[in-house]
Design an enzyme around this catalytic site. Structure first.
Site, mmCIF file in Angstrom:
data_model
loop_
_atom_site.group_PDB
_atom_site.id
_atom_site.type_symbol
_atom_site.label_atom_id
_atom_site.label_comp_id
_atom_site.label_asym_id
_atom_site.label_seq_id
_atom_site.Cartn_x
_atom_site.Cartn_y
_atom_site.Cartn_z
ATOM 1 N N GLN A 110 0.793 -1.219 -0.022
ATOM 2 C CA GLN A 110 0.070 -0.065 0.022
ATOM 3 C C GLN A 110 1.031 1.176 -0.146
ATOM 4 O OE1 GLN A 110 -2.436 0.231 3.451
ATOM 5 N NE2 GLN A 110 -0.776 -0.265 4.878
ATOM 6 N N HIS A 169 -3.429 -0.659 -3.408
ATOM 7 C CA HIS A 169 -4.230 -0.333 -2.298
ATOM 8 C C HIS A 169 -5.004 0.898 -2.595
ATOM 9 C CE1 HIS A 169 -5.299 1.887 1.491
ATOM 10 N NE2 HIS A 169 -5.695 0.571 2.056
ATOM 11 N N ASP A 190 -8.695 -0.556 -2.046
ATOM 12 C CA ASP A 190 -9.689 -0.178 -0.822
ATOM 13 C C ASP A 190 -10.292 0.830 -0.828
ATOM 14 O OD1 ASP A 190 -10.430 -0.227 1.774
ATOM 15 O OD2 ASP A 190 -8.637 -0.654 2.840
ATOM 16 N N GLU A 212 -11.840 -3.894 -1.840
ATOM 17 C CA GLU A 212 -11.805 -3.889 -0.242
ATOM 18 C C GLU A 212 -12.785 -2.845 0.422
ATOM 19 O OE1 GLU A 212 -8.993 -3.900 3.436
ATOM 20 O OE2 GLU A 212 -7.989 -4.219 1.718
ATOM 21 N N ASP A 263 -13.266 -5.778 5.370
ATOM 22 C CA ASP A 263 -12.171 -5.262 6.400
ATOM 23 C C ASP A 263 -13.044 -4.725 7.441
ATOM 24 O OD1 ASP A 263 -10.562 -4.249 7.827
ATOM 25 O OD2 ASP A 263 -9.606 -2.782 6.476
ATOM 26 N N GLN A 306 -9.556 -9.774 5.248
ATOM 27 C CA GLN A 306 -8.302 -9.219 5.723
ATOM 28 C C GLN A 306 -8.264 -9.527 7.133
ATOM 29 O OE1 GLN A 306 -5.733 -5.330 6.803
ATOM 30 N NE2 GLN A 306 -7.452 -5.031 5.800
ATOM 31 N N LYS A 331 -6.859 -8.471 9.960
ATOM 32 C CA LYS A 331 -6.249 -7.200 10.527
ATOM 33 C C LYS A 331 -5.694 -7.339 11.910
ATOM 34 C CE LYS A 331 -7.214 -2.171 9.522
ATOM 35 N NZ LYS A 331 -6.912 -2.278 8.145
ATOM 36 N N CYS A 384 -0.429 0.021 8.780
ATOM 37 C CA CYS A 384 0.652 0.972 8.520
ATOM 38 C C CYS A 384 1.218 1.535 9.925
ATOM 39 C CB CYS A 384 0.551 2.243 7.532
ATOM 40 S SG CYS A 384 -1.091 3.084 8.207
#
Length: 416
Positions: free
Chosen positions: A171, A193, A235, A270, A304, A326, A328, A358
């Protein structure tokens, strides 16, 4: 092996915590900051530097192994834990977690996690605590048994030594065009992304988003090496639903329209819409997935928001309410639950994408690689940060080093 002491060290995540609700409502950017007032509880401004908390376990041989606690970029959104508070987490860890850690056998990973993560006053521990502490418990067990973290996961879950490289997904944040070029030049498996998190990036009726998808495909052909054919993954942060409405048929029609513009690529979309609750998300995503499958579309839905914990993942997977989950990692909690989530997805023939945020660190990223490879996830996120180069090198190099060790282990086993 007993744990002799517990150390704590404040740290930085690799990006920022952002107030998603304020951004979605149209917050104005001024350079790198947002100038409007925050709306999500805990945020004093819309964008806050990500903090983390490292936890170190001093083992009986005086080795210290570390893990990192943090929350995801969009904390407090979509049913997630609130904004990370280093002081509160440090206090809880010192009072509750440290005494429990001193009383476990660090060579037993899953058993130690189960004991340390028991509820407090009938409340589950903050997921950031589970995430960071489980990383260090995994490293401790691997050190004690003289194995890699991946081998430790394989032993705990009765899995064969992995042989397949896990595709890496990058991403790139707001520097979209430059970072797309970086990804293509580095032959990233899944990209880009796109950070389609505002009306300006999505465009009226999705036209801006559609043009960006076409540009990424075109750019891949222009500057990619011969034979390079990545999966395209975007996304959209619920913007399809926000812009064209929350009707599954219309959402599926739009996704098919986008996919038809890049017919030679697999297209991952996403978070196409946020239906407001986990149950509503499951029901409506299942309809969208069914429509796409019946049409034979080259588009795949990735969930997500509203799919955070292991239990959420189970519900989506069993309902076939997504093509790809995803997972996460900071939202799932214990990294043992990330392993369980991948295996649960595979059992239900749903794709497993070990993601994260991130805002994570090099330590949490490396631990995630070992779990992803051990469970043979379908793809994993290059993290931390939004700069492409750093996350791709951390995750990619860790995977390459891991396979060098696993190949040596296989050769040793053959020669016995």
């Amino acid at each position: 092996m007993q744990i002799k002491d517990v150390l704590l060290a404040p740290g930085n995540g690799a990006f920022f915590y952002d107030d998603q609700a304020a951004i979605r409502a149209g917050a104005t950017q001024d350079g790198f900051i947002y100038v409007n007032e925050p709306t999500t509880p805990g945020f004093t401004s819309i964008r806050i530097p990500a903090s983390s908390l490292s936890i170190g376990l001093v083992l009986a041989d005086d080795t210290v192994v570390w893990g990192d606690m943090m929350n995801v970029q969009y904390s407090g959104a979509g049913g997630r834990d609130p904004l990370f508070d280093t002081d509160l987490i440090s206090d809880l860890t010192s009072r509750v977690i440290a005494p429990r850690l001193l009383d476990v056998d660090a060579s037993l990973f899953c058993d130690s996690c189960a004991k340390v993560f028991e509820p407090v006053e009938h409340q589950r521990l903050p997921l950031a605590v589970e995430y960071g502490v489980s990383q260090t418990l995994l490293r401790a067990a691997a050190h004690i048994t003289r194995k890699t973290m991946a081998e430790t996961v394989c032993a705990e879950f009765d899995l064969p030594l992995p042989t397949r490289r896990v595709p890496i997904y990058c991403q790139g944040g707001d520097a979209r065009e430059v970072n797309v070029d970086k990804m293509i030049l580095k032959s990233v498996d899944v990209l880009p992304h796109g950070l389609i998190n505002s009306r300006a990036k999505f465009g009226a009726h999705g036209q801006t988003f559609m043009e960006f998808v076409k540009w990424v495909a075109k750019r891949t052909r222009e500057i990619g090496r011969p034979g390079y054919h990545p999966v395209l993954h975007f996304d959209v942060y619920g913007w399809i639903g926000q812009e064209i409405g929350l009707e599954p048929q219309r959402i599926a029609d739009f996704i098919c329209k986008v996919a038809d513009t890049v017919p030679d690529f697999t297209l991952n979309v996403e978070s196409p819409a946020d239906f407001g609750s986990t149950q509503a998300q499951i029901e409506n995503y299942a309809k969208i997935v069914s429509i796409l499958d019946n049409r034979g579309s080259n588009a795949r839905i990735v969930v997500d928001e509203r799919c955070n914990t292991l239990e959420d993942i189970r519900l989506f997977a069993e309902a076939k309410a997504t093509h790809l989950v995803q997972i996460k990692t900071p939202d799932v909690g214990s990294i043992a639950d990330t392993a369980r989530a991948v295996l649960l997805c595979k059992a239900n023939k749903v794709g497993a994408y070990v993601g994260g945020s991130c805002t994570e660190t090099d330590l949490s990223a490396r631990a995630s690689v070992h779990v992803s490879v051990a469970t043979q996830a379908d793809m994993m996120l290059a993290k931390p940060g939004m700069g492409v180069d750093e996350g791709f090198s951390i995750v990619g190099n860790e995977q390459n080093r891991l396979f060098a060790m696993l190949n040596r282990r296989r050769a040793q086993n053959r020669n016995r």
